[in-house]
Design a protein around this motif. Structure first.
Motif, mmCIF file in Angstrom:
data_model
loop_
_atom_site.group_PDB
_atom_site.id
_atom_site.type_symbol
_atom_site.label_atom_id
_atom_site.label_comp_id
_atom_site.label_asym_id
_atom_site.label_seq_id
_atom_site.Cartn_x
_atom_site.Cartn_y
_atom_site.Cartn_z
ATOM 1 N N VAL A 1 3.810 -18.529 8.585
ATOM 2 C CA VAL A 1 3.022 -17.332 8.815
ATOM 3 C C VAL A 1 3.495 -16.247 7.849
ATOM 4 C CG1 VAL A 1 2.486 -15.504 10.464
ATOM 5 C CG2 VAL A 1 2.628 -17.852 11.237
ATOM 6 N N CYS A 2 2.535 -15.512 7.333
ATOM 7 C CA CYS A 2 2.801 -14.378 6.447
ATOM 8 C C CYS A 2 2.218 -13.129 7.101
ATOM 9 C CB CYS A 2 2.141 -14.628 5.091
ATOM 10 S SG CYS A 2 2.258 -13.247 3.945
ATOM 11 N N PHE A 3 2.956 -12.045 7.084
ATOM 12 C CA PHE A 3 2.493 -10.798 7.673
ATOM 13 C C PHE A 3 2.120 -9.819 6.562
ATOM 14 C CE2 PHE A 3 5.454 -12.653 10.728
ATOM 15 C CZ PHE A 3 4.631 -12.736 11.841
ATOM 16 N N GLU A 4 0.942 -9.241 6.653
ATOM 17 C CA GLU A 4 0.440 -8.284 5.666
ATOM 18 C C GLU A 4 0.081 -6.994 6.387
ATOM 19 O OE1 GLU A 4 -0.687 -5.994 3.032
ATOM 20 O OE2 GLU A 4 -0.248 -7.946 2.159
ATOM 21 N N ALA A 5 0.684 -5.897 5.964
ATOM 22 C CA ALA A 5 0.427 -4.610 6.605
ATOM 23 C C ALA A 5 -0.996 -4.119 6.359
ATOM 24 C CB ALA A 5 1.427 -3.565 6.112
ATOM 25 N N GLY A 6 -1.583 -4.500 5.238
ATOM 26 C CA GLY A 6 -2.920 -4.035 4.890
ATOM 27 C C GLY A 6 -4.020 -4.846 5.548
ATOM 28 N N SER A 7 -5.243 -4.430 5.254
ATOM 29 C CA SER A 7 -6.412 -5.087 5.851
ATOM 30 C C SER A 7 -6.902 -6.279 5.043
ATOM 31 C CB SER A 7 -7.551 -4.078 6.018
ATOM 32 O OG SER A 7 -7.910 -3.559 4.753
ATOM 33 N N ASP A 8 -6.243 -6.568 3.909
ATOM 34 C CA ASP A 8 -6.578 -7.732 3.098
ATOM 35 C C ASP A 8 -5.311 -8.158 2.365
ATOM 36 O OD1 ASP A 8 -8.036 -9.754 1.907
ATOM 37 O OD2 ASP A 8 -9.526 -8.429 0.998
ATOM 38 N N ILE A 9 -5.318 -9.363 1.822
ATOM 39 C CA ILE A 9 -4.119 -9.855 1.140
ATOM 40 C C ILE A 9 -3.929 -9.137 -0.196
ATOM 41 C CG2 ILE A 9 -4.282 -12.093 2.273
ATOM 42 C CD1 ILE A 9 -5.175 -13.262 -0.407
ATOM 43 N N GLY A 10 -2.735 -9.211 -0.714
ATOM 44 C CA GLY A 10 -2.420 -8.636 -2.009
ATOM 45 C C GLY A 10 -1.276 -7.646 -1.990
ATOM 46 N N GLY A 11 -0.959 -7.148 -0.807
ATOM 47 C CA GLY A 11 0.180 -6.233 -0.693
ATOM 48 C C GLY A 11 0.088 -5.065 -1.653
ATOM 49 N N LEU A 12 1.179 -4.783 -2.334
ATOM 50 C CA LEU A 12 1.241 -3.650 -3.250
ATOM 51 C C LEU A 12 0.317 -3.808 -4.454
ATOM 52 C CD1 LEU A 12 5.093 -3.071 -3.228
ATOM 53 C CD2 LEU A 12 3.348 -1.787 -1.989
ATOM 54 N N TRP A 13 -0.102 -5.035 -4.734
ATOM 55 C CA TRP A 13 -0.990 -5.264 -5.874
ATOM 56 C C TRP A 13 -2.419 -4.808 -5.597
ATOM 57 C CZ3 TRP A 13 1.095 -5.695 -10.319
ATOM 58 C CH2 TRP A 13 2.372 -6.247 -10.424
ATOM 59 N N ARG A 14 -2.764 -4.556 -4.363
ATOM 60 C CA ARG A 14 -4.099 -4.046 -4.021
ATOM 61 C C ARG A 14 -4.051 -2.530 -4.142
ATOM 62 N NH1 ARG A 14 -8.411 -6.075 -2.249
ATOM 63 N NH2 ARG A 14 -7.448 -8.062 -1.743
ATOM 64 N N TYR A 15 -4.620 -2.016 -5.233
ATOM 65 C CA TYR A 15 -4.561 -0.579 -5.485
ATOM 66 C C TYR A 15 -5.348 0.187 -4.425
ATOM 67 C CZ TYR A 15 -5.267 4.012 -7.389
ATOM 68 O OH TYR A 15 -5.302 5.368 -7.529
ATOM 69 N N THR A 16 -4.740 1.235 -3.927
ATOM 70 C CA THR A 16 -5.411 2.156 -3.008
ATOM 71 C C THR A 16 -5.136 3.576 -3.469
ATOM 72 O OG1 THR A 16 -3.490 2.192 -1.523
ATOM 73 C CG2 THR A 16 -5.229 0.612 -1.002
ATOM 74 N N GLU A 17 -6.096 4.436 -3.237
ATOM 75 C CA GLU A 17 -5.938 5.858 -3.579
ATOM 76 C C GLU A 17 -4.962 6.497 -2.594
ATOM 77 O OE1 GLU A 17 -7.242 7.733 -5.998
ATOM 78 O OE2 GLU A 17 -8.512 6.184 -6.885
ATOM 79 N N PRO A 18 -4.131 7.412 -3.062
ATOM 80 C CA PRO A 18 -3.259 8.143 -2.131
ATOM 81 C C PRO A 18 -4.101 8.948 -1.143
ATOM 82 C CG PRO A 18 -2.605 8.511 -4.417
ATOM 83 C CD PRO A 18 -3.910 7.782 -4.443
ATOM 84 N N LYS A 19 -3.623 9.038 0.082
ATOM 85 C CA LYS A 19 -4.342 9.811 1.098
ATOM 86 C C LYS A 19 -4.059 11.291 0.889
ATOM 87 C CE LYS A 19 -4.699 6.177 4.429
ATOM 88 N NZ LYS A 19 -4.685 5.770 5.788
ATOM 89 N N GLU A 20 -5.061 12.092 1.134
ATOM 90 C CA GLU A 20 -4.955 13.537 0.939
ATOM 91 C C GLU A 20 -4.105 14.208 2.014
ATOM 92 O OE1 GLU A 20 -6.560 15.528 -1.471
ATOM 93 O OE2 GLU A 20 -7.184 13.740 -2.555
ATOM 94 N N ASP A 21 -4.129 13.645 3.237
ATOM 95 C CA ASP A 21 -3.484 14.320 4.360
ATOM 96 C C ASP A 21 -1.965 14.280 4.315
ATOM 97 O OD1 ASP A 21 -2.867 11.714 5.105
ATOM 98 O OD2 ASP A 21 -4.310 11.655 6.743
ATOM 99 N N GLY A 22 -1.386 13.381 3.540
ATOM 100 C CA GLY A 22 0.057 13.304 3.406
ATOM 101 C C GLY A 22 0.777 12.746 4.615
ATOM 102 N N GLU A 23 0.050 12.259 5.626
ATOM 103 C CA GLU A 23 0.695 11.753 6.839
ATOM 104 C C GLU A 23 1.326 10.379 6.629
ATOM 105 O OE1 GLU A 23 -1.667 11.854 10.374
ATOM 106 O OE2 GLU A 23 -2.407 13.847 9.954
ATOM 107 N N GLU A 24 0.731 9.571 5.780
ATOM 108 C CA GLU A 24 1.207 8.210 5.586
ATOM 109 C C GLU A 24 1.782 8.058 4.180
ATOM 110 O OE1 GLU A 24 -0.918 3.916 5.242
ATOM 111 O OE2 GLU A 24 -1.526 5.155 6.926
#
Length: 118
Positions: A1-24
């Motif tokens: 079993v592999c655990f992925e924090a995101g909603s799809d595979i790829g981990g850190l390689w899946r680019y996401t925009e920084p959130k504006e709210d600064g909470e996460e």
């Protein structure tokens, strides 16, 4: 079993925009990231990278490679999405000898999940 924090595979390689709210805390590669090792050195021996891909891969091709690998070897059913690992502990008890002198142990993995079914 592999655990992925995101909603799809790829981990850190899946680019996401920084959130504006600064909470996460934002954690992904930069949009312009290109790996600094050759594709021949980074690929798995049982799944070579396409010959026509560049020697140094941009992050979106590394992600495509990870996705292709998971699909080729039918790994997606074993990947738990939206599961952030909080803690990993080795369980007490004897290790299990394996061929070629390898030893395996049992581990307790604690995750936070967005799903109520886990």
């Amino acid at each position: 079993v592999c655990f992925e924090a995101g909603s799809d595979i790829g981990g850190l390689w899946r680019y996401t925009e920084p959130k504006e709210d600064g909470e996460e805390v934002h954690s992904s590669v930069y949009k312009s990231t290109i790996i600094n090792t050759t594709k021949e050195m980074m690929c798995y021996s049982d799944f070579p990278l396409p010959a026509d891909w560049p020697t140094y891969l941009p992050n979106h091709l590394v992600l495509r490679y990870i996705e292709s690998y998971a699909d080729h070897f039918h790994l997606r059913p074993y990947i738990r999405l939206n599961h952030r690992v909080v803690s990993v502990r080795r369980c007490d008890g004897p290790s299990e000898p394996q061929p070629h002198g390898a030893v395996t142990s049992r581990w307790e993995v604690e995750c936070e999940s967005e799903s109520r079914d886990d």
